[in-house]
Scaffold this motif. Structure first.
Motif, PDB file in Angstrom:
ATOM      1  N   ASN A  29       0.714  -1.471  -0.194  1.00  0.00           N
ATOM      2  CA  ASN A  29      -0.004  -0.062   0.081  1.00  0.00           C
ATOM      3  C   ASN A  29       0.667   1.332   0.198  1.00  0.00           C
ATOM      4  O   ASN A  29       0.352   2.547   0.162  1.00  0.00           O
ATOM      5  CB  ASN A  29      -0.894   0.204   1.022  1.00  0.00           C
ATOM      6  N   GLY A  30       2.224   1.136  -0.144  1.00  0.00           N
ATOM      7  CA  GLY A  30       2.514   2.285   0.065  1.00  0.00           C
ATOM      8  C   GLY A  30       2.973   3.033   1.129  1.00  0.00           C
ATOM      9  O   GLY A  30       2.382   2.865   2.112  1.00  0.00           O
ATOM     10  N   THR A  31       4.059   4.320   1.340  1.00  0.00           N
ATOM     11  CA  THR A  31       4.470   4.784   2.337  1.00  0.00           C
ATOM     12  C   THR A  31       4.396   6.504   1.839  1.00  0.00           C
ATOM     13  O   THR A  31       4.695   6.865   0.471  1.00  0.00           O
ATOM     14  CB  THR A  31       6.379   4.605   2.793  1.00  0.00           C
ATOM     15  N   PHE A  32       4.396   7.301   2.415  1.00  0.00           N
ATOM     16  CA  PHE A  32       3.756   9.113   1.853  1.00  0.00           C
ATOM     17  C   PHE A  32       4.077   9.715   2.647  1.00  0.00           C
ATOM     18  O   PHE A  32       4.384   9.394   4.037  1.00  0.00           O
ATOM     19  CB  PHE A  32       2.309   8.583   2.171  1.00  0.00           C
ATOM     20  N   VAL A  33       4.881  10.686   2.456  1.00  0.00           N
ATOM     21  CA  VAL A  33       5.530  11.947   2.928  1.00  0.00           C
ATOM     22  C   VAL A  33       4.895  12.979   2.192  1.00  0.00           C
ATOM     23  O   VAL A  33       5.017  13.268   1.245  1.00  0.00           O
ATOM     24  CB  VAL A  33       7.409  11.924   2.979  1.00  0.00           C
ATOM     25  N   ASN A  34       3.953  13.809   3.522  1.00  0.00           N
ATOM     26  CA  ASN A  34       3.340  14.453   2.454  1.00  0.00           C
ATOM     27  C   ASN A  34       2.274  14.651   2.267  1.00  0.00           C
ATOM     28  O   ASN A  34       1.835  15.706   1.345  1.00  0.00           O
ATOM     29  CB  ASN A  34       4.819  15.624   2.664  1.00  0.00           C
ATOM     30  N   PRO A  52      12.161  18.636   9.520  1.00  0.00           N
ATOM     31  CA  PRO A  52      10.716  18.989  11.090  1.00  0.00           C
ATOM     32  C   PRO A  52       9.862  19.574   9.983  1.00  0.00           C
ATOM     33  O   PRO A  52       9.671  20.259   9.543  1.00  0.00           O
ATOM     34  CB  PRO A  52      11.803  19.864  11.226  1.00  0.00           C
ATOM     35  N   GLY A  53       8.302  18.269  10.645  1.00  0.00           N
ATOM     36  CA  GLY A  53       7.442  19.019  10.361  1.00  0.00           C
ATOM     37  C   GLY A  53       6.946  17.942   9.041  1.00  0.00           C
ATOM     38  O   GLY A  53       6.167  18.358   8.623  1.00  0.00           O
ATOM     39  N   ASP A  54       7.391  17.213   8.913  1.00  0.00           N
ATOM     40  CA  ASP A  54       6.972  16.570   7.155  1.00  0.00           C
ATOM     41  C   ASP A  54       6.412  15.123   8.087  1.00  0.00           C
ATOM     42  O   ASP A  54       6.154  14.805   9.246  1.00  0.00           O
ATOM     43  CB  ASP A  54       8.258  15.652   6.643  1.00  0.00           C
ATOM     44  N   GLU A  55       5.069  15.174   7.572  1.00  0.00           N
ATOM     45  CA  GLU A  55       4.063  14.287   7.361  1.00  0.00           C
ATOM     46  C   GLU A  55       4.350  12.604   7.114  1.00  0.00           C
ATOM     47  O   GLU A  55       4.171  12.907   5.825  1.00  0.00           O
ATOM     48  CB  GLU A  55       2.501  14.354   7.598  1.00  0.00           C
ATOM     49  N   LEU A  56       4.700  11.296   8.205  1.00  0.00           N
ATOM     50  CA  LEU A  56       4.848  10.409   7.815  1.00  0.00           C
ATOM     51  C   LEU A  56       3.693   9.197   7.429  1.00  0.00           C
ATOM     52  O   LEU A  56       3.032   9.313   8.521  1.00  0.00           O
ATOM     53  CB  LEU A  56       6.226  10.110   8.233  1.00  0.00           C
ATOM     54  N   SER A  57       3.035   9.061   7.135  1.00  0.00           N
ATOM     55  CA  SER A  57       1.891   8.114   6.350  1.00  0.00           C
ATOM     56  C   SER A  57       2.327   6.312   6.206  1.00  0.00           C
ATOM     57  O   SER A  57       3.017   6.419   4.946  1.00  0.00           O
ATOM     58  CB  SER A  57       0.858   8.308   5.494  1.00  0.00           C
ATOM     59  N   VAL A  58       1.782   5.932   7.205  1.00  0.00           N
ATOM     60  CA  VAL A  58       2.456   4.124   7.005  1.00  0.00           C
ATOM     61  C   VAL A  58       1.170   3.221   7.252  1.00  0.00           C
ATOM     62  O   VAL A  58       0.220   3.676   8.708  1.00  0.00           O
ATOM     63  CB  VAL A  58       3.105   3.940   7.745  1.00  0.00           C
ATOM     64  N   GLY A  59       0.268   3.055   6.363  1.00  0.00           N
ATOM     65  CA  GLY A  59      -1.357   2.873   6.711  1.00  0.00           C
ATOM     66  C   GLY A  59      -2.462   3.538   7.097  1.00  0.00           C
ATOM     67  O   GLY A  59      -2.384   4.433   7.104  1.00  0.00           O
ATOM     68  N   SER A  60      -2.316   3.296   8.366  1.00  0.00           N
ATOM     69  CA  SER A  60      -3.333   3.961   8.646  1.00  0.00           C
ATOM     70  C   SER A  60      -2.786   5.110   9.735  1.00  0.00           C
ATOM     71  O   SER A  60      -3.688   6.113  10.229  1.00  0.00           O
ATOM     72  CB  SER A  60      -5.012   3.215   9.944  1.00  0.00           C
ATOM     73  N   ARG A 102      -0.556   8.134  10.930  1.00  0.00           N
ATOM     74  CA  ARG A 102       0.633   9.512  10.827  1.00  0.00           C
ATOM     75  C   ARG A 102       1.051   9.753  11.592  1.00  0.00           C
ATOM     76  O   ARG A 102      -0.242  10.105  12.739  1.00  0.00           O
ATOM     77  CB  ARG A 102      -1.386  10.247   9.852  1.00  0.00           C
ATOM     78  N   MET A 103       2.261  10.368  11.121  1.00  0.00           N
ATOM     79  CA  MET A 103       3.385  10.464  12.161  1.00  0.00           C
ATOM     80  C   MET A 103       4.137  11.395  11.640  1.00  0.00           C
ATOM     81  O   MET A 103       3.798  12.432  10.396  1.00  0.00           O
ATOM     82  CB  MET A 103       4.447   9.321  12.286  1.00  0.00           C
ATOM     83  N   ILE A 104       4.024  12.778  12.540  1.00  0.00           N
ATOM     84  CA  ILE A 104       4.238  13.999  12.367  1.00  0.00           C
ATOM     85  C   ILE A 104       6.673  13.748  12.683  1.00  0.00           C
ATOM     86  O   ILE A 104       6.325  13.491  13.917  1.00  0.00           O
ATOM     87  CB  ILE A 104       4.279  15.833  12.500  1.00  0.00           C
ATOM     88  N   TYR A 105       7.470  13.973  12.176  1.00  0.00           N
ATOM     89  CA  TYR A 105       8.965  14.315  12.262  1.00  0.00           C
ATOM     90  C   TYR A 105       9.179  15.331  12.334  1.00  0.00           C
ATOM     91  O   TYR A 105       8.841  16.206  12.867  1.00  0.00           O
ATOM     92  CB  TYR A 105      10.037  14.345  11.317  1.00  0.00           C
ATOM     93  N   GLU A 106       9.691  15.051  14.403  1.00  0.00           N
ATOM     94  CA  GLU A 106      10.216  16.377  15.232  1.00  0.00           C
ATOM     95  C   GLU A 106      11.835  16.370  15.075  1.00  0.00           C
ATOM     96  O   GLU A 106      12.133  14.992  15.674  1.00  0.00           O
ATOM     97  CB  GLU A 106       9.275  16.446  16.143  1.00  0.00           C
ATOM     98  N   THR A 107      12.997  16.973  15.690  1.00  0.00           N
ATOM     99  CA  THR A 107      13.625  17.557  15.980  1.00  0.00           C
ATOM    100  C   THR A 107      14.239  17.187  16.786  1.00  0.00           C
ATOM    101  O   THR A 107      13.400  16.661  18.029  1.00  0.00           O
ATOM    102  CB  THR A 107      14.611  18.070  14.772  1.00  0.00           C
ATOM    103  N   GLY A 108      15.108  16.795  17.545  1.00  0.00           N
ATOM    104  CA  GLY A 108      15.670  16.533  18.649  1.00  0.00           C
ATOM    105  C   GLY A 108      15.355  16.667  19.640  1.00  0.00           C
ATOM    106  O   GLY A 108      15.469  16.746  21.137  1.00  0.00           O
ATOM    107  N   GLY A 109      15.307  18.760  19.738  1.00  0.00           N
ATOM    108  CA  GLY A 109      15.245  19.453  20.600  1.00  0.00           C
ATOM    109  C   GLY A 109      13.702  19.199  21.241  1.00  0.00           C
ATOM    110  O   GLY A 109      13.532  19.945  23.007  1.00  0.00           O
ATOM    111  N   LYS A 110      12.788  18.516  20.877  1.00  0.00           N
ATOM    112  CA  LYS A 110      11.346  18.390  21.567  1.00  0.00           C
ATOM    113  C   LYS A 110      11.397  16.757  22.253  1.00  0.00           C
ATOM    114  O   LYS A 110      11.560  16.171  21.617  1.00  0.00           O
ATOM    115  CB  LYS A 110      10.390  18.544  20.478  1.00  0.00           C
ATOM    116  N   ARG A 111      11.070  16.921  23.806  1.00  0.00           N
ATOM    117  CA  ARG A 111      11.027  16.101  24.405  1.00  0.00           C
ATOM    118  C   ARG A 111       9.807  15.707  25.289  1.00  0.00           C
ATOM    119  O   ARG A 111       9.569  17.022  25.710  1.00  0.00           O
ATOM    120  CB  ARG A 111      12.098  15.562  24.821  1.00  0.00           C
TER     121      ARG A 111
END
Length: 160
Positions: free
Chosen positions: A124-129, A141-149, A151-160
């Motif tokens: 079913n593929g992998t989607f970025v934005n 930073p801020g890119d949306e990664l979609s895998v199946g159902s 959806r995740m947002i990439y954040e840099t290491g500064g945010k914990r």
């Protein structure tokens, strides 16, 4: 004449049915096997006497914003050279129960200190934005990664 047309129609439907069953079997076999890696060594790999230089690990995490199988707000920490996403029990983000995710669906890698994502031949593929990726794609930073159902947002290491 009508009998011949019905016979041809029946043969056509039967051929389509066999094609459908063949495609399902081929997809199931490919999903069970996972992505097989080649045993052929490319130049510079294998018996290389040079010391290996470790690539810097990507700093950051993938924050879940929507998912049928993971809680919203959960994070996949990118603290390894390779982070597997899929239904495989060894995956960092195990998406068991999501029928749209392959066992070994996508891989996030460290490339020069920045993460990249690759689709591992998933059905079913992998989607970025929102765009389906076909090659290794850098995450910013801020890119949306979609895998199946999921959806995740990439954040840099500064945010914990």
């Amino acid at each position: 004449m009508v009998d011949q047309a019905l016979l041809l129609l029946r043969i056509g439907v039967l051929a389509l049915l066999y094609l459908f069953v063949w495609r399902i079997a081929r997809t199931a076999i490919r999903d069970v096997r996972g992505s097989a890696e080649s045993m052929i060594l490319s130049p510079g790999h294998g018996f290389d006497a040079l010391p290996k230089v470790e690539a810097p690990k990507p700093a950051g995490r993938l924050l879940v914003v929507a998912s049928d199988v993971l809680p919203v707000g959960a994070a996949v920490v990118l603290d390894a050279d390779e982070v597997l996403l899929g239904r495989d029990p060894s995956a960092a983000a195990m998406l068991e129960g999501d029928t749209f995710v392959s066992a070994r669906h996508a891989l996030v890698r460290a490339r020069n200190g920045s993460p990249t994502v690759s689709d591992l031949g998933s059905t079913n593929g992998t989607f970025v934005n929102g765009e389906r990726i076909s090659a290794e794609t850098a995450l910013r930073p801020g890119d949306e990664l979609s895998v199946g159902s999921t959806r995740m947002i990439y954040e840099t290491g500064g945010k914990r």
